[in-house]
Design a protein around this motif. Structure first.
Motif, PDB file in Angstrom:
ATOM      1  N   UNK A  10       0.717  -1.134   0.005  1.00  0.00           N
ATOM      2  CA  UNK A  10      -0.067   0.015   0.023  1.00  0.00           C
ATOM      3  C   UNK A  10       0.922   1.098  -0.019  1.00  0.00           C
ATOM      4  N   UNK A  11       1.865   1.170   0.869  1.00  0.00           N
ATOM      5  CA  UNK A  11       2.968   2.561   0.829  1.00  0.00           C
ATOM      6  C   UNK A  11       3.519   2.579  -0.447  1.00  0.00           C
ATOM      7  N   UNK A  12       3.900   1.373  -0.987  1.00  0.00           N
ATOM      8  CA  UNK A  12       4.389   1.546  -2.540  1.00  0.00           C
ATOM      9  C   UNK A  12       3.681   2.266  -3.526  1.00  0.00           C
ATOM     10  N   UNK A  13       2.373   2.271  -3.432  1.00  0.00           N
ATOM     11  CA  UNK A  13       1.421   2.668  -4.345  1.00  0.00           C
ATOM     12  C   UNK A  13       1.291   4.108  -3.981  1.00  0.00           C
ATOM     13  N   UNK A  14       1.089   4.509  -2.863  1.00  0.00           N
ATOM     14  CA  UNK A  14       0.885   5.920  -2.234  1.00  0.00           C
ATOM     15  C   UNK A  14       2.250   6.657  -2.525  1.00  0.00           C
ATOM     16  N   UNK A  15       3.558   6.039  -2.297  1.00  0.00           N
ATOM     17  CA  UNK A  15       4.628   6.878  -2.617  1.00  0.00           C
ATOM     18  C   UNK A  15       4.962   7.059  -4.108  1.00  0.00           C
ATOM     19  N   UNK A  16       4.428   6.226  -5.051  1.00  0.00           N
ATOM     20  CA  UNK A  16       4.562   6.530  -6.293  1.00  0.00           C
ATOM     21  C   UNK A  16       3.869   7.713  -6.748  1.00  0.00           C
ATOM     22  N   UNK A  17       2.379   7.896  -5.938  1.00  0.00           N
ATOM     23  CA  UNK A  17       1.737   8.957  -6.456  1.00  0.00           C
ATOM     24  C   UNK A  17       2.160  10.255  -5.736  1.00  0.00           C
ATOM     25  N   UNK A  18       3.059  10.051  -4.533  1.00  0.00           N
ATOM     26  CA  UNK A  18       3.120  11.459  -3.855  1.00  0.00           C
ATOM     27  C   UNK A  18       4.587  11.895  -3.952  1.00  0.00           C
ATOM     28  N   UNK A  19       5.491  11.056  -4.223  1.00  0.00           N
ATOM     29  CA  UNK A  19       6.829  11.418  -4.365  1.00  0.00           C
ATOM     30  C   UNK A  19       7.102  12.616  -5.389  1.00  0.00           C
TER      31      UNK A  19
END
Length: 631
Positions: free
Chosen positions: A195-204
């Motif tokens: 879940x964090x990986x998906x959010x990271x890709x959108x947020x970073x």
């Protein structure tokens, strides 16, 4: 095109509906499979490299996180600090030669490369970059260089997503989405945090609290697939083992708030040291680029000679800190030393990520702050492990501007969700206090400041307003009768400052229009001026606008014939002229609205609508159109 590529191409361009959804799903699953396979390969290479270099040559066997287990049995090599001193330099020579010979863009931390490709290169990453990045990073990290695994694995996933989109001849927008999906899949799998990986890709991608919403679902699908594949090989479970910490005392929020201040200060020092070292190495023009990582490796080795815990990944210190087995002096030493070893390793051109070192630095700082508070208030702070976990999240937030994904990252990596409240406080404080620096130099503030969304900025604002909203900018102009001869018009023209001349019939109805460019060729033909009527030079195929039309549609009409002004006609009768609307007036209105809505964006974009501006030049001495309507 190969048979496989042709099949995927046909699948992707199938009719809309369930089929198209299924085919997109297939592509995101495929990205997840490749990214998961890349994570498995990279993790295996790192494990073997640590065994043969750090262990086999220097006799150094750093403790790893509880969720990872060595693939090979340790050697019997005695610990040798002198080998540890020169080993990072040897790794730097090899990795530097690989990178600067075959793919110079693979130097440094790979996440920045993916961010840059997303914003500025249409999502294009050269196919060789992920392979060179994998090999160079493996050598750098397993010979003692300080770095993380997320950069290389992010470029593996991003590179494959970009490659696949290019082979299928997708649009730049679709290629960027597939690139980001690869980033999320790679990072989510190797850190066991889907879940964090998906959010990271959108947020970073952005330094403000902004998300790339189009990326979330594709990255989520790819991340889940990659995570499952990785765990099928290396086992399920979190990266770190953490006791079941509970947050039960609101008074603890005071020490946590002070922790946020320490983390922001540490993040500031980290980014300043990192980019100071990076800039210094860039200035060494006399030194070949492929030698610089060796120099950085030697400086890293000098620190590692006295403090080996600052070399390589360093996750073992975090694990000890969570279990409250690391002394205060070691935590402080690792926090400071890891800042410099990471700056020397990656800032000199070595290959590795910055997420991993940030987690170690933040965890060490958090543990140190927790121990200090425990000395003075043991009843308030019974455990220091929670400060390690919250410190990891807060520190990376301060240097990356990714508060949401980082909170989830740390929760998934430690399987500890009972510290969300202090994590929220610390991460949001860190984000608000660290807006002026970031370890990711390629981030842009938000979507509106990204070249990838440049066209959407115009459309969003222009579509929100109508021609009637510019009533005070609609200018009244004098009309001319269609049966007037050109000789009479020349006398009228000498007394006006108009550029465009609407032509009307006996009933005052609009029948045509012409500009100063339309009669320039006959302006000095005195012999025929009384034979030519204005209706002969007027264009009858008139492009008009109505009060209800949105401004984006108006701007498109300006570009159809490269004209600078359009007649505004009544809604119910296009033959009744209300005035003329100029392109400059629309642009001025747009810029005014932009400053009201997004002042920082207006400053960063400057002449955003310059793509529309190609004004018709008037003859010398001729001024603009007449006064605005109604004035």
């Amino acid at each position: 095109m190969s048979q496989t590529s042709a099949t995927l191409h046909r699948a992707l361009h199938a009719p809309a509906g369930l089929k198209r959804t299924g085919k997109w799903l297939f592509l995101f699953i495929l990205i997840g499979v490749i990214a998961g396979g890349g994570s498995i390969l990279f993790h295996t290479l790192c494990d073997y490299g640590m065994r043969y270099f750090m262990d086999g040559m220097a006799g150094y066997r750093p403790v790893g996180p509880a969720g990872e287990h060595a693939l090979l049995a340790p050697s019997n090599t005695p610990f040798n600090r002198w080998v540890l001193l020169i080993l990072p330099a040897l790794g730097g020579i090899v990795s530097g030669w690989l990178v600067y010979t075959f793919a110079p863009e693979a130097e440094g931390h790979g996440t920045d490369g993916a961010i840059d490709a997303y914003h500025n290169k249409g999502g294009i990453i050269r196919g060789r970059v992920p392979f060179i990045k994998t090999i160079a990073s493996t050598i750098t990290l397993t010979t003692g260089g300080s770095g993380g695994r997320e950069g290389p694995i992010a470029q593996i996933g991003a590179g494959f997503g970009s490659f696949l989109a290019t082979r299928l001849k997708l649009s730049a927008h679709e290629r960027r989405i597939m690139l980001a999906a690869g980033v999320g899949a790679g990072v989510g799998s190797i850190f066991r945090a889907p879940l964090a990986g998906a959010l990271f890709a959108a947020e970073v991608l952005y330094s403000d609290a902004d998300f790339e919403s189009d990326v979330l679902i594709p990255a989520g699908i790819s991340s889940v697939v990659a995570y499952c594949l990785f765990c099928l090989v290396f086992g399920w479970g979190a990266l770190f083992k953490a006791p079941d910490f509970q947050f039960t005392n609101p008074l603890e929020l005071g020490p946590y708030a002070l922790l946020a201040l320490v983390l922001v200060a540490g993040g500031y020092v980290y980014t300043k040291v990192f980019y100071s070292v990076h800039g210094t190495f860039k200035k060494f023009k006399a030194v070949p680029n492929h030698i610089k990582p060796a120099i950085g490796g030697l400086l890293t080795g000098m620190i590692g000679f006295y403090l080996p815990e600052t070399l390589a990944f360093g996750y073992g210190i975090v694990q000890k800190g969570i279990l409250e087995q690391a002394p205060l002096t070691l935590l402080l030493g690792v926090a400071l030393g890891k800042i410099f070893t990471t700056a020397f390793t990656i800032g000199s051109g070595g290959s590795g990520g910055v997420f991993g070192p940030s987690i170690v630095i933040g965890g060490a700082l958090g543990g140190a702050v927790g121990k200090i508070f425990q000395m003075f208030a043991p009843d308030l702070i019974p455990h220091t492990g929670p400060f390690v976990i919250v410190g990891m999240a807060g520190f990376f937030t301060s240097v990356s501007s990714t508060p949401v994904s980082t909170i989830i990252f740390v929760s998934e990596m430690t399987n500890s969700y009972h510290l969300l409240l202090p994590s929220l406080l610390v991460c949001f404080l860190c984000h608000q206090l660290s807006t002026r620096f970031s370890i990711y130099s390629e981030q842009v503030p938000n979507k509106f400041a990204s070249p990838a969304h440049a066209g959407e900025v115009h459309v969003d604002i222009l579509q929100a307003y109508r021609v009637k909203d510019l009533d005070n900018r609609i200018r009244w102009v004098a009309t001319v009768p269609e049966d007037m001869d050109f000789g009479s018009f020349k006398e009228l023209y000498s007394k006006t400052n108009q550029h465009y001349f609407p032509v009307v019939n006996d009933e005052g109805k609009l029948t045509g229009i012409f500009s100063i460019n339309d009669f320039r060729s006959i302006l000095f033909e005195s012999a025929i001026v009384h034979l030519i009527l204005l209706k002969d030079i007027a264009m009858t195929d008139i492009i008009t606008v109505r009060p209800s039309e949105d401004l984006n549609s108006v701007m498109n009409k300006f570009t159809q014939r490269n004209i600078d002004s359009l007649p505004v006609v009544r809604e119910d009768d296009p033959s009744v002229l209300m005035g003329m609307l100029g392109r400059r007036e629309v642009i001025d209105f747009y810029n005014t609205r932009l400053k009201e809505v997004r002042p920082e964006l207006a400053r960063s974009l400057g002449t955003t609508t310059s793509q529309y501006v190609n004004p018709v030049k008037a003859p010398e001495g001729v001024k603009g159109d007449s006064e605005p309507l109604g004035e």
